[in-house]
Design a protein around this motif. Structure first.
Motif, mmCIF file in Angstrom:
data_model
loop_
_atom_site.group_PDB
_atom_site.id
_atom_site.type_symbol
_atom_site.label_atom_id
_atom_site.label_comp_id
_atom_site.label_asym_id
_atom_site.label_seq_id
_atom_site.Cartn_x
_atom_site.Cartn_y
_atom_site.Cartn_z
ATOM 1 N N ALA A 233 24.754 11.964 -16.894
ATOM 2 C CA ALA A 233 24.049 13.237 -16.750
ATOM 3 C C ALA A 233 24.888 14.245 -16.217
ATOM 4 O O ALA A 233 25.904 14.416 -15.516
ATOM 5 N N MET A 234 24.810 15.496 -16.830
ATOM 6 C CA MET A 234 25.320 16.659 -16.344
ATOM 7 C C MET A 234 25.015 17.218 -15.232
ATOM 8 O O MET A 234 23.946 17.479 -14.938
ATOM 9 N N ILE A 235 26.113 17.447 -14.183
ATOM 10 C CA ILE A 235 25.553 17.826 -12.987
ATOM 11 C C ILE A 235 25.659 19.183 -12.518
ATOM 12 O O ILE A 235 25.218 19.618 -11.408
ATOM 13 N N GLY A 236 26.035 20.198 -13.763
ATOM 14 C CA GLY A 236 26.230 21.448 -13.404
ATOM 15 C C GLY A 236 27.387 22.149 -13.178
ATOM 16 O O GLY A 236 27.437 23.320 -12.496
ATOM 17 N N VAL A 237 28.428 21.381 -13.361
ATOM 18 C CA VAL A 237 29.854 21.956 -13.191
ATOM 19 C C VAL A 237 30.529 21.751 -14.563
ATOM 20 O O VAL A 237 30.606 20.510 -15.076
ATOM 21 N N TYR A 238 31.442 22.781 -15.130
ATOM 22 C CA TYR A 238 31.899 22.612 -16.132
ATOM 23 C C TYR A 238 33.414 23.454 -16.304
ATOM 24 O O TYR A 238 33.380 24.467 -15.641
ATOM 25 N N TYR A 239 34.397 22.952 -16.972
ATOM 26 C CA TYR A 239 35.798 23.465 -17.203
ATOM 27 C C TYR A 239 35.712 24.115 -18.578
ATOM 28 O O TYR A 239 35.441 23.315 -19.402
ATOM 29 N N PHE A 240 36.401 25.111 -18.918
ATOM 30 C CA PHE A 240 36.605 25.627 -20.014
ATOM 31 C C PHE A 240 38.047 26.584 -20.030
ATOM 32 O O PHE A 240 38.446 27.057 -19.365
ATOM 33 N N LYS A 241 38.827 25.736 -20.951
ATOM 34 C CA LYS A 241 40.381 26.232 -21.305
ATOM 35 C C LYS A 241 40.354 27.514 -21.441
ATOM 36 O O LYS A 241 41.219 28.361 -21.046
ATOM 37 N N ASP A 242 39.208 28.157 -22.492
ATOM 38 C CA ASP A 242 38.966 29.417 -22.971
ATOM 39 C C ASP A 242 38.015 29.979 -22.747
ATOM 40 O O ASP A 242 36.824 29.885 -23.247
ATOM 41 N N GLY A 243 37.981 30.753 -21.567
ATOM 42 C CA GLY A 243 36.673 31.340 -21.018
ATOM 43 C C GLY A 243 36.101 32.498 -22.056
ATOM 44 O O GLY A 243 35.038 32.778 -22.332
ATOM 45 N N GLY A 244 37.166 33.129 -23.054
ATOM 46 C CA GLY A 244 36.542 34.129 -23.687
ATOM 47 C C GLY A 244 35.810 33.475 -24.961
ATOM 48 O O GLY A 244 34.857 33.943 -25.509
ATOM 49 N N ALA A 245 36.121 32.070 -25.406
ATOM 50 C CA ALA A 245 35.442 31.518 -26.434
ATOM 51 C C ALA A 245 33.907 31.246 -26.123
ATOM 52 O O ALA A 245 32.919 31.409 -26.498
ATOM 53 N N LEU A 246 33.743 30.987 -24.818
ATOM 54 C CA LEU A 246 32.410 30.570 -24.177
ATOM 55 C C LEU A 246 31.676 31.906 -24.079
ATOM 56 O O LEU A 246 30.447 32.171 -24.449
ATOM 57 N N ARG A 247 32.372 33.188 -23.725
ATOM 58 C CA ARG A 247 31.744 34.204 -23.838
ATOM 59 C C ARG A 247 31.181 34.781 -24.964
ATOM 60 O O ARG A 247 30.228 35.269 -25.089
ATOM 61 N N GLN A 248 32.109 34.528 -26.065
ATOM 62 C CA GLN A 248 31.831 34.958 -27.636
ATOM 63 C C GLN A 248 30.452 33.977 -27.910
ATOM 64 O O GLN A 248 29.552 34.558 -28.502
ATOM 65 N N GLU A 249 30.217 32.700 -27.623
ATOM 66 C CA GLU A 249 29.101 31.961 -27.782
ATOM 67 C C GLU A 249 27.839 32.350 -27.070
ATOM 68 O O GLU A 249 26.675 32.451 -27.569
ATOM 69 N N LEU A 250 28.065 32.764 -25.797
ATOM 70 C CA LEU A 250 26.800 33.024 -24.971
ATOM 71 C C LEU A 250 26.394 34.467 -25.573
ATOM 72 O O LEU A 250 25.363 34.837 -25.666
ATOM 73 N N THR A 251 27.321 35.524 -25.915
ATOM 74 C CA THR A 251 26.866 36.681 -26.609
ATOM 75 C C THR A 251 26.263 36.555 -27.780
ATOM 76 O O THR A 251 25.169 36.982 -28.170
ATOM 77 N N TYR A 252 26.672 35.461 -28.749
ATOM 78 C CA TYR A 252 25.899 35.228 -29.957
ATOM 79 C C TYR A 252 24.442 34.856 -29.786
ATOM 80 O O TYR A 252 23.708 35.179 -30.320
ATOM 81 N N LEU A 253 24.112 33.752 -28.449
ATOM 82 C CA LEU A 253 22.805 33.557 -28.193
ATOM 83 C C LEU A 253 22.161 34.783 -28.089
ATOM 84 O O LEU A 253 20.690 34.636 -28.372
ATOM 85 N N ILE A 254 22.673 35.333 -27.354
ATOM 86 C CA ILE A 254 21.590 36.536 -26.832
ATOM 87 C C ILE A 254 21.513 37.643 -28.012
ATOM 88 O O ILE A 254 20.353 38.050 -28.241
#
Length: 348
Positions: free
Chosen positions: A176-197
Protein backbone atom coordinates in the motif's frame (compact mmCIF):
# COMPACT_ATOMS: atom_id res chain seq x y z
CA UNK A 1 37.59 -8.01 -6.05
CA UNK A 2 35.66 -5.11 -7.57
CA UNK A 3 35.19 -2.04 -5.44
CA UNK A 4 31.80 -1.76 -3.79
CA UNK A 5 29.61 0.97 -5.25
CA UNK A 6 28.82 3.76 -2.81
CA UNK A 7 25.44 5.47 -3.37
CA UNK A 8 25.78 9.09 -4.43
CA UNK A 9 24.03 11.31 -1.90
CA UNK A 10 21.79 14.15 -2.97
CA UNK A 11 22.94 17.71 -2.36
CA UNK A 12 19.72 19.48 -1.35
CA UNK A 13 16.07 18.57 -1.11
CA UNK A 14 12.72 20.36 -1.08
CA UNK A 15 9.76 18.96 0.86
CA UNK A 16 6.08 19.67 0.21
CA UNK A 17 3.62 18.74 2.95
CA UNK A 18 -0.09 18.96 2.01
CA UNK A 19 -2.05 19.47 5.23
CA UNK A 20 -5.12 21.51 4.33
CA UNK A 21 -7.65 18.86 5.40
CA UNK A 22 -10.13 19.59 8.16
CA UNK A 23 -9.18 16.55 10.24
CA UNK A 24 -12.86 15.76 10.81
CA UNK A 25 -12.17 12.18 11.96
CA UNK A 26 -10.08 13.51 14.84
CA UNK A 27 -12.62 15.99 16.16
CA UNK A 28 -13.02 17.55 18.68
CA UNK A 29 -9.22 17.80 18.86
CA UNK A 30 -8.93 19.50 15.46
CA UNK A 31 -11.49 22.22 16.16
CA UNK A 32 -8.81 24.53 17.60
CA UNK A 33 -5.58 23.16 16.11
CA UNK A 34 -4.73 21.54 12.75
CA UNK A 35 -4.24 17.77 13.05
CA UNK A 36 -0.55 17.86 11.95
CA UNK A 37 0.27 20.10 14.92
CA UNK A 38 -1.21 17.76 17.53
CA UNK A 39 1.70 16.39 19.59
CA UNK A 40 2.34 12.66 19.82
CA UNK A 41 5.04 11.70 22.25
CA UNK A 42 5.36 15.40 23.03
CA UNK A 43 6.27 16.44 19.47
CA UNK A 44 3.85 17.69 16.77
CA UNK A 45 2.99 15.11 14.12
CA UNK A 46 4.32 17.25 11.26
CA UNK A 47 7.62 17.84 13.09
CA UNK A 48 8.08 14.08 13.48
CA UNK A 49 7.20 13.60 9.81
CA UNK A 50 9.94 16.00 8.68
CA UNK A 51 12.40 14.23 10.99
CA UNK A 52 11.43 10.87 9.44
CA UNK A 53 12.10 12.28 5.96
CA UNK A 54 15.36 13.92 7.01
CA UNK A 55 16.56 10.55 8.26
CA UNK A 56 16.41 8.99 4.78
CA UNK A 57 17.22 11.98 2.56
CA UNK A 58 21.00 11.74 2.73
CA UNK A 59 21.01 15.48 1.98
CA UNK A 60 20.30 18.90 3.41
CA UNK A 61 16.70 20.10 3.31
CA UNK A 62 16.57 23.46 1.54
CA UNK A 63 12.87 24.37 1.54
CA UNK A 64 9.76 23.01 3.24
CA UNK A 65 6.40 24.05 1.82
CA UNK A 66 3.30 23.57 3.98
CA UNK A 67 0.06 23.48 1.96
CA UNK A 68 -2.56 24.61 4.45
CA UNK A 69 -6.10 25.84 4.72
CA UNK A 70 -6.82 29.16 6.39
CA UNK A 71 -5.17 28.26 9.70
CA UNK A 72 -4.17 31.77 10.73
CA UNK A 73 -0.89 33.64 11.16
CA UNK A 74 0.17 32.04 14.46
CA UNK A 75 -0.11 28.50 13.03
CA UNK A 76 1.82 29.53 9.92
CA UNK A 77 4.60 31.00 12.06
CA UNK A 78 4.79 27.76 14.05
CA UNK A 79 5.12 25.73 10.84
CA UNK A 80 7.91 27.98 9.53
CA UNK A 81 9.68 27.60 12.88
CA UNK A 82 9.57 23.82 12.44
CA UNK A 83 11.24 24.26 9.04
CA UNK A 84 13.94 26.47 10.58
CA UNK A 85 14.65 23.81 13.21
CA UNK A 86 15.80 21.58 10.33
CA UNK A 87 17.92 24.31 8.76
CA UNK A 88 15.34 24.89 6.00
CA UNK A 89 13.33 27.83 4.73
CA UNK A 90 9.62 27.49 5.49
CA UNK A 91 6.95 28.46 2.97
CA UNK A 92 3.17 28.60 3.32
CA UNK A 93 0.88 27.78 0.39
CA UNK A 94 -2.89 27.78 0.62
CA UNK A 95 -5.40 25.25 -0.67
CA UNK A 96 -8.76 26.77 0.22
CA UNK A 97 -10.90 24.34 -1.81
CA UNK A 98 -10.66 20.52 -1.41
CA UNK A 99 -9.75 19.75 -5.03
CA UNK A 100 -7.72 16.60 -4.42
CA UNK A 101 -4.21 15.39 -3.72
CA UNK A 102 -2.84 16.42 -7.12
CA UNK A 103 -4.15 19.96 -6.72
CA UNK A 104 -2.75 20.14 -3.18
CA UNK A 105 0.76 19.25 -4.34
CA UNK A 106 0.57 21.72 -7.23
CA UNK A 107 -0.26 24.49 -4.74
CA UNK A 108 3.41 24.19 -3.77
CA UNK A 109 4.51 24.63 -7.40
CA UNK A 110 7.41 27.05 -6.61
CA UNK A 111 9.15 24.19 -4.78
CA UNK A 112 8.54 21.62 -7.53
CA UNK A 113 12.04 21.74 -8.96
CA UNK A 114 15.00 19.43 -8.48
CA UNK A 115 14.74 16.65 -5.89
CA UNK A 116 11.43 16.82 -4.00
CA UNK A 117 9.72 14.73 -1.35
CA UNK A 118 5.93 14.99 -1.10
CA UNK A 119 4.57 13.79 2.24
CA UNK A 120 0.96 13.97 3.38
CA UNK A 121 0.83 15.07 6.98
CA UNK A 122 -1.25 12.36 8.69
CA UNK A 123 1.36 9.61 8.35
CA UNK A 124 4.52 8.74 10.29
CA UNK A 125 6.91 5.96 9.35
CA UNK A 126 10.21 4.24 10.04
CA UNK A 127 12.50 3.11 7.24
CA UNK A 128 16.09 1.93 6.86
CA UNK A 129 16.91 2.99 3.30
CA UNK A 130 18.50 6.19 1.97
CA UNK A 131 17.60 8.11 -1.20
CA UNK A 132 20.48 8.54 -3.60
CA UNK A 133 21.06 10.44 -6.82
CA UNK A 134 20.46 7.38 -9.01
CA UNK A 135 16.79 7.09 -7.99
CA UNK A 136 14.23 8.55 -10.43
CA UNK A 137 11.48 8.21 -7.89
CA UNK A 138 10.47 6.29 -4.77
CA UNK A 139 7.05 5.52 -3.36
CA UNK A 140 7.01 4.62 0.31
CA UNK A 141 4.94 1.45 0.75
CA UNK A 142 3.96 -0.99 3.50
CA UNK A 143 2.90 -4.62 3.15
CA UNK A 144 -0.62 -4.94 4.55
CA UNK A 145 -3.19 -7.73 5.03
CA UNK A 146 -6.16 -5.78 3.57
CA UNK A 147 -5.01 -4.15 0.31
CA UNK A 148 -8.59 -3.74 -0.95
CA UNK A 149 -8.94 -0.83 1.48
CA UNK A 150 -5.95 1.15 0.19
CA UNK A 151 -4.19 2.42 -2.89
CA UNK A 152 -1.61 -0.16 -3.97
CA UNK A 153 1.18 -0.43 -6.52
CA UNK A 154 1.72 -2.89 -9.36
CA UNK A 155 5.29 -3.86 -10.26
CA UNK A 156 7.10 -5.54 -13.15
CA UNK A 157 9.76 -8.25 -12.96
CA UNK A 158 12.46 -5.58 -12.46
CA UNK A 159 10.84 -4.37 -9.24
CA UNK A 160 9.76 -1.14 -10.95
CA UNK A 161 6.33 0.33 -10.32
CA UNK A 162 4.16 0.31 -13.43
CA UNK A 163 0.70 1.19 -12.11
CA UNK A 164 -1.22 2.63 -9.18
CA UNK A 165 -4.61 1.18 -8.24
CA UNK A 166 -7.02 2.64 -5.70
CA UNK A 167 -8.82 0.06 -3.51
CA UNK A 168 -8.57 -2.91 -5.89
CA UNK A 169 -11.46 -5.37 -5.71
CA UNK A 170 -9.28 -8.22 -7.00
CA UNK A 171 -5.79 -8.93 -5.70
CA UNK A 172 -3.02 -6.97 -7.43
CA UNK A 173 -0.52 -6.30 -4.67
CA UNK A 174 -0.29 -6.12 -0.89
CA UNK A 175 2.01 -3.07 -0.96
CA UNK A 176 0.00 0.00 0.00
CA UNK A 177 1.10 3.56 -0.75
CA UNK A 178 1.46 5.37 2.60
CA UNK A 179 1.40 8.92 1.20
CA UNK A 180 5.13 9.74 0.96
CA UNK A 181 6.83 10.13 -2.45
CA UNK A 182 10.26 11.11 -3.79
CA UNK A 183 10.82 12.70 -7.22
CA UNK A 184 14.27 13.34 -8.63
CA UNK A 185 12.78 15.86 -11.07
CA UNK A 186 10.18 17.98 -9.33
CA UNK A 187 9.71 20.01 -12.51
CA UNK A 188 8.44 16.95 -14.37
CA UNK A 189 5.86 16.33 -11.63
CA UNK A 190 4.77 19.98 -11.83
CA UNK A 191 4.28 19.61 -15.58
CA UNK A 192 2.07 16.52 -15.22
CA UNK A 193 -0.01 18.02 -12.42
CA UNK A 194 -0.55 21.14 -14.52
CA UNK A 195 -1.65 18.89 -17.41
CA UNK A 196 -4.31 17.27 -15.20
CA UNK A 197 -5.81 20.60 -14.27
CA UNK A 198 -5.58 22.19 -17.72
CA UNK A 199 -7.34 19.15 -19.23
CA UNK A 200 -9.77 18.74 -16.32
CA UNK A 201 -8.73 15.14 -15.61
CA UNK A 202 -10.67 14.46 -12.40
CA UNK A 203 -12.05 11.55 -10.39
CA UNK A 204 -14.91 12.09 -7.95
CA UNK A 205 -14.50 15.82 -8.45
CA UNK A 206 -10.81 15.86 -7.54
CA UNK A 207 -7.41 15.97 -9.23
CA UNK A 208 -5.55 12.85 -8.08
CA UNK A 209 -1.79 12.55 -7.61
CA UNK A 210 -1.68 8.90 -8.86
CA UNK A 211 -2.89 10.10 -12.28
CA UNK A 212 0.24 12.26 -12.52
CA UNK A 213 2.38 9.36 -11.33
CA UNK A 214 0.93 7.17 -14.06
CA UNK A 215 1.75 9.76 -16.74
CA UNK A 216 5.31 10.06 -15.45
CA UNK A 217 5.68 6.27 -15.51
CA UNK A 218 4.38 6.07 -19.08
CA UNK A 219 7.00 8.65 -20.09
CA UNK A 220 9.85 6.61 -18.65
CA UNK A 221 10.26 7.70 -15.04
CA UNK A 222 11.32 4.61 -13.07
CA UNK A 223 9.64 4.52 -9.68
CA UNK A 224 10.71 1.92 -7.18
CA UNK A 225 9.13 0.95 -3.86
CA UNK A 226 10.70 2.00 -0.59
CA UNK A 227 9.25 -0.42 1.94
CA UNK A 228 8.91 0.93 5.47
CA UNK A 229 9.12 -1.13 8.64
CA UNK A 230 6.43 0.91 10.42
CA UNK A 231 3.45 2.89 9.12
CA UNK A 232 1.82 4.94 11.86
CA UNK A 233 -1.56 6.54 11.20
CA UNK A 234 -2.94 9.64 12.91
CA UNK A 235 -6.32 9.66 11.21
CA UNK A 236 -8.67 9.27 14.19
CA UNK A 237 -8.59 9.19 17.97
CA UNK A 238 -8.01 5.44 18.38
CA UNK A 239 -5.11 5.15 15.93
CA UNK A 240 -3.55 8.40 17.18
CA UNK A 241 -3.45 6.98 20.71
CA UNK A 242 -1.85 3.83 19.25
CA UNK A 243 0.68 5.94 17.34
CA UNK A 244 1.50 7.88 20.52
CA UNK A 245 2.34 4.57 22.21
CA UNK A 246 4.50 3.45 19.28
CA UNK A 247 6.54 6.64 19.03
CA UNK A 248 7.13 6.54 22.79
CA UNK A 249 8.51 3.01 22.40
CA UNK A 250 10.80 4.18 19.59
CA UNK A 251 11.91 7.28 21.52
CA UNK A 252 12.72 5.11 24.54
CA UNK A 253 14.83 2.77 22.40
CA UNK A 254 16.55 5.76 20.75
CA UNK A 255 17.10 7.46 24.15
CA UNK A 256 15.12 10.52 23.02
CA UNK A 257 12.65 10.88 25.91
CA UNK A 258 13.65 13.89 28.07
CA UNK A 259 14.16 13.31 31.81
CA UNK A 260 11.31 14.04 34.20
CA UNK A 261 11.61 16.78 36.84
CA UNK A 262 11.25 14.66 39.96
CA UNK A 263 10.47 17.71 42.12
CA UNK A 264 7.02 17.84 40.56
CA UNK A 265 6.34 14.09 40.95
CA UNK A 266 4.91 13.67 44.45
CA UNK A 267 4.07 10.24 45.88
CA UNK A 268 3.57 9.00 42.31
CA UNK A 269 4.90 6.37 39.92
CA UNK A 270 5.83 6.87 36.26
CA UNK A 271 5.87 3.61 34.25
CA UNK A 272 7.86 4.01 31.00
CA UNK A 273 7.63 4.76 28.23
CA UNK A 274 6.09 8.12 29.03
CA UNK A 275 6.61 11.70 27.94
CA UNK A 276 6.12 14.23 30.74
CA UNK A 277 6.22 17.85 29.59
CA UNK A 278 7.76 20.83 31.34
CA UNK A 279 5.92 22.13 34.39
CA UNK A 280 3.73 19.03 34.76
CA UNK A 281 2.72 18.25 38.36
CA UNK A 282 1.71 14.73 39.33
CA UNK A 283 0.44 13.91 42.83
CA UNK A 284 -0.69 10.57 44.31
CA UNK A 285 -1.00 9.00 40.86
CA UNK A 286 0.28 6.24 38.62
CA UNK A 287 1.10 7.29 35.05
CA UNK A 288 1.95 4.96 32.17
CA UNK A 289 2.95 3.09 30.29
CA UNK A 290 2.47 4.61 26.82
CA UNK A 291 1.29 8.00 28.04
CA UNK A 292 2.13 11.55 27.00
CA UNK A 293 1.34 14.51 29.27
CA UNK A 294 1.66 18.04 27.87
CA UNK A 295 3.32 20.98 29.59
CA UNK A 296 1.83 22.50 32.76
CA UNK A 297 -0.86 19.83 33.13
CA UNK A 298 -1.74 18.80 36.71
CA UNK A 299 -2.73 15.23 37.58
CA UNK A 300 -3.78 14.07 41.05
CA UNK A 301 -5.30 10.92 42.55
CA UNK A 302 -5.41 9.33 39.11
CA UNK A 303 -4.46 6.22 37.17
CA UNK A 304 -3.52 7.05 33.57
CA UNK A 305 -2.45 4.41 31.04
CA UNK A 306 -2.07 4.46 27.25
CA UNK A 307 -3.28 8.06 26.98
CA UNK A 308 -2.45 11.26 25.12
CA UNK A 309 -3.02 14.38 27.22
CA UNK A 310 -2.23 17.88 25.98
CA UNK A 311 -1.03 20.94 27.86
CA UNK A 312 -2.56 23.07 30.63
CA UNK A 313 -5.18 20.50 31.63
CA UNK A 314 -6.36 19.30 35.05
CA UNK A 315 -7.16 15.68 35.86
CA UNK A 316 -8.27 14.69 39.36
CA UNK A 317 -9.57 11.39 40.66
CA UNK A 318 -9.86 9.82 37.21
CA UNK A 319 -9.01 6.44 35.73
CA UNK A 320 -8.24 6.88 32.05
CA UNK A 321 -7.20 4.15 29.60
CA UNK A 322 -6.85 4.72 25.85
CA UNK A 323 -8.03 8.30 26.16
CA UNK A 324 -7.15 11.49 24.30
CA UNK A 325 -7.53 14.76 26.21
CA UNK A 326 -7.05 18.22 24.70
CA UNK A 327 -5.49 21.37 26.13
CA UNK A 328 -7.06 23.41 28.96
CA UNK A 329 -9.44 20.54 29.74
CA UNK A 330 -10.68 19.61 33.22
CA UNK A 331 -11.57 16.00 34.03
CA UNK A 332 -12.82 15.24 37.55
CA UNK A 333 -13.61 11.64 38.61
CA UNK A 334 -14.12 9.99 35.25
CA UNK A 335 -13.32 6.34 34.55
CA UNK A 336 -13.29 5.15 30.96
CA UNK A 337 -11.79 5.38 27.49
CA UNK A 338 -12.74 8.89 26.47
CA UNK A 339 -11.98 11.77 24.13
CA UNK A 340 -12.22 15.40 25.26
CA UNK A 341 -11.26 18.42 23.20
CA UNK A 342 -9.68 21.69 24.26
CA UNK A 343 -11.40 23.62 27.08
CA UNK A 344 -13.80 20.72 27.79
CA UNK A 345 -14.87 19.91 31.36
CA UNK A 346 -16.25 16.80 33.07
CA UNK A 347 -17.32 16.69 36.71
CA UNK A 348 -18.74 13.45 38.14
Amino acid sequence: MADLEVPVKLKTMNIIIPMAGRGSRLRPHTLSIPKPLIPVGGIPIVHRLVADIAGICGSAIKNIGFVTGDFGESIEKELCEIARSFGAQGHIFHQLDPLGTGHAVLCGAPLLEGPVVVAFADTLFRADFTINDEDDGILWVKKIPNPEQFGVIKMNERNEIIDYIEKPQTYISDLAMIGVYYFKDGGALRQELTYLIEHNIIKSGEYQLPDALRRLTEKGTRFKPGEVSEWLDCGNKAVTVETNAKVLEFDLLDNKIPPVNSDNIINSVIIPPCFIGEGVKIVDSVIGPNTSVGSRTTISNARIVNCLIQQDSVIDGAYLNGSMIGSHAKIIKKAQDTSFGDYSEWHA
